[in-house]
Write a protein that holds these residues in place. Sequence first.
Motif, PDB file in Angstrom:
ATOM      1  N   ASP A 135       0.858  -1.187   0.000  1.00 46.25           N
ATOM      2  CA  ASP A 135       0.000   0.000   0.000  1.00 46.25           C
ATOM      3  C   ASP A 135       0.890   1.231   0.000  1.00 46.25           C
ATOM      4  N   LEU A 136       0.523   2.219  -0.794  1.00 44.11           N
ATOM      5  CA  LEU A 136       1.267   3.475  -0.868  1.00 44.11           C
ATOM      6  C   LEU A 136       0.647   4.456   0.117  1.00 44.11           C
ATOM      7  N   HIS A 160      -0.889   9.190  -0.231  1.00 41.48           N
ATOM      8  CA  HIS A 160      -0.983   9.818  -1.556  1.00 41.48           C
ATOM      9  C   HIS A 160      -2.294  10.574  -1.765  1.00 41.48           C
ATOM     10  N   THR A 161      -3.315  10.271  -0.958  1.00 39.15           N
ATOM     11  CA  THR A 161      -4.648  10.851  -1.199  1.00 39.15           C
ATOM     12  C   THR A 161      -4.611  12.377  -1.157  1.00 39.15           C
ATOM     13  N   CYS A 221      -1.719  10.056 -10.531  1.00 38.38           N
ATOM     14  CA  CYS A 221      -1.862   8.778 -11.228  1.00 38.38           C
ATOM     15  C   CYS A 221      -0.537   8.341 -11.859  1.00 38.38           C
ATOM     16  N   LEU A 240       1.482   6.862  -9.027  1.00 43.24           N
ATOM     17  CA  LEU A 240       0.997   5.529  -8.673  1.00 43.24           C
ATOM     18  C   LEU A 240       1.440   4.505  -9.705  1.00 43.24           C
ATOM     19  N   HIS A 296       5.119   3.563  -9.149  1.00 44.50           N
ATOM     20  CA  HIS A 296       5.283   2.662  -8.016  1.00 44.50           C
ATOM     21  C   HIS A 296       4.807   1.248  -8.355  1.00 44.50           C
ATOM     22  N   ASP A 299      -3.609   1.889  -5.158  1.00 43.90           N
ATOM     23  CA  ASP A 299      -2.213   2.269  -4.956  1.00 43.90           C
ATOM     24  C   ASP A 299      -1.357   1.109  -4.456  1.00 43.90           C
TER      25      ASP A 299
END
Length: 275
Positions: free
Chosen positions: A117-118, A121-122, A134, A137, A140, A161
Motif C-alpha cells: 500500500d502506498l 498519496h490521497t 496517477c 501511482l 510505483h 495504490d
Amino acid sequence: MVSQQPESLGKEHWLAAAVVTLGREQDNDIVLESPRVSRYHARLHWTGSVYILEDLGSKNGTWINDRRLEGPAPLNDGDTVRFGDLTFAFRVKGAATETVSRTDSIPHETVTIMFTDLEGHTGLFESLGSEAVCGLLDEHLSIMKTQVVRHGGRTIKTEGDGLLASFSSVRQAVDCAIQIQQRASGLESPAGGKSLPVRIGINSGEALKQGEDLVGLAVVKAERIMRLASGGRICLSQVSRSLLGPASGLRILSRGWHQLKGLSRKERVFEVAWR
C-alpha cells in the motif's frame, strides 16, 4: 497425533487443516486440558509436504523426542511430542495426509501472500492534480510488479495504490519486499523531495483460488498485517517468520502481539529491518 496419557491412551487428534493451534483455551483447534499447558501453547503449520511445529512462548515448553524446541521444527512419523506434561505420538496416515493435501471442488493453494500500500498519496490529488498523482501511482506499481516477477512471484491483482502478490516461499516474498522498498525510497515525488513510502504485509497459509484471484483467511491476515505497518516498513506474520527459518543475511525484529481487525486471536508480528 495419538495420546500417550494413561487416562486417554490411544485417543487420536486428526490434523485436517493447514494451521492447527494447541492449548488450554477452548478456542484452540486442539484443546489440551492440563494446568501445565499454556492458554495458547503451540501451533502446527502444514507446508504441503510436512508439518512444522512451533512453540508460542509457553511456560513449560514444547518438546520433540525429549528436546525442547528453540525454534520451528518439522515433525516426522513416530516422533514423540510433549506439550507441558501431555505426551503424544505423531503418526502419518494416508487418510490424514489426503485430508490436508487433496484438491477439492474449490482448489486450495498453500502460498505466501504479500500486500502493499502506498501511504499518504490521497492528499496529493488536491495539490498536484489527478494526472500527476496517477503517474506517481503507475511508477510505483511498475516497480512492484517488476520485482514480483524477478523474485518468482505472481501479481494477483492491483488495488488502487497497491497490489496483492503470491510466492511459493517466504524468502522470495521478503527479498521482493526489500527490493520494492529500496527502489521506491529513491523515487522523486512530483511535490519535491522523496517519494511516498510503501507499507508491506506478508503472511503464509492456505488460500482458495477463485479464477485468477486468491481469497481466504491467509489473504485477509496479510492485508491486516500490512495495515499495522507504517510507510517504509515490512511486517511478517508469525507463520511466515517461522517458515523463514534462520533468515541468513536478514535482521528480523519482534513487534509484539497485535489484535488484527475482525480476527479473534492475537497475532505476533515481526518486522524486516531492511535499511
